[in-house]
Design a protein around this motif. Structure first.
Motif, PDB file in Angstrom:
ATOM      1  N   ASP A   1       9.032  -3.045   1.741  1.00 26.71           N
ATOM      2  CA  ASP A   1       7.764  -3.882   1.762  1.00 26.71           C
ATOM      3  C   ASP A   1       7.134  -3.633   0.759  1.00 26.71           C
ATOM      4  OD1 ASP A   1       5.078  -4.225   2.757  1.00 26.71           O
ATOM      5  OD2 ASP A   1       6.080  -5.410   4.257  1.00 26.71           O
ATOM      6  N   LYS A   2       6.730  -4.799  -0.090  1.00 24.07           N
ATOM      7  CA  LYS A   2       5.732  -4.608  -1.219  1.00 24.07           C
ATOM      8  C   LYS A   2       4.268  -4.136  -1.000  1.00 24.07           C
ATOM      9  CE  LYS A   2       8.258  -8.202  -3.697  1.00 24.07           C
ATOM     10  NZ  LYS A   2       8.080  -9.480  -4.264  1.00 24.07           N
ATOM     11  N   ASN A   3       3.662  -4.397   0.248  1.00 26.76           N
ATOM     12  CA  ASN A   3       2.285  -3.880   0.669  1.00 26.76           C
ATOM     13  C   ASN A   3       2.559  -2.466   1.120  1.00 26.76           C
ATOM     14  OD1 ASN A   3       1.374  -6.209   0.010  1.00 26.76           O
ATOM     15  ND2 ASN A   3       1.819  -6.996   1.932  1.00 26.76           N
ATOM     16  N   THR A   4       3.342  -2.044   1.698  1.00 24.19           N
ATOM     17  CA  THR A   4       3.476  -0.630   2.555  1.00 24.19           C
ATOM     18  C   THR A   4       4.464   0.207   1.748  1.00 24.19           C
ATOM     19  OG1 THR A   4       5.153  -0.977   4.127  1.00 24.19           O
ATOM     20  CG2 THR A   4       3.037  -1.799   4.723  1.00 24.19           C
ATOM     21  N   ARG A  43      12.254  -2.054   4.885  1.00 25.82           N
ATOM     22  CA  ARG A  43      12.424  -3.140   5.640  1.00 25.82           C
ATOM     23  C   ARG A  43      13.687  -3.220   6.732  1.00 25.82           C
ATOM     24  NH1 ARG A  43      11.031  -8.703   2.871  1.00 25.82           N
ATOM     25  NH2 ARG A  43      10.395  -9.257   5.021  1.00 25.82           N
TER      26      ARG A  43
END
Length: 87
Positions: free
Chosen positions: A44-47, A51
């Motif tokens: 996940d790019k944000n966290t 995935r």
């Protein structure tokens, strides 16, 4: 097997990965079946967390066939699932 540009694709979708599995663990596990061109876990790019899935591409049809013919795959103590990757 599908082909693209005359080259047979030997790519697998790998599901149900533990969040601790990295590219290296994926590569190390699937190398037992033959040469791996690439092994990628999707994050996940944000966290930055996994995935839970990734992709493998083998360099030969025989390595792909060997991996897919094995009934059960266990990585880091948990069962994982394999499916032909969509093109």
């Amino acid at each position: 097997m599908a082909s693209q540009g005359g080259r047979a694709l030997k790519k697998l979708f790998v599901g149900n990965l533990n969040w601790t599995v990295s590219h290296k663990e994926l590569l190390d596990y699937f190398s037992q079946f033959g040469r791996v061109n690439f092994a990628r876990v999707k994050f996940d790019k944000n966290t930055g967390m996994s995935r839970g899935y990734g992709f493998i591409e083998f360099s030969s049809n025989s390595a792909y066939e060997t991996a897919t013919s094995k009934k059960d795959h266990i990585l880091e103590g948990a069962p994982i699932s394999l499916q032909p990757a969509a093109i």
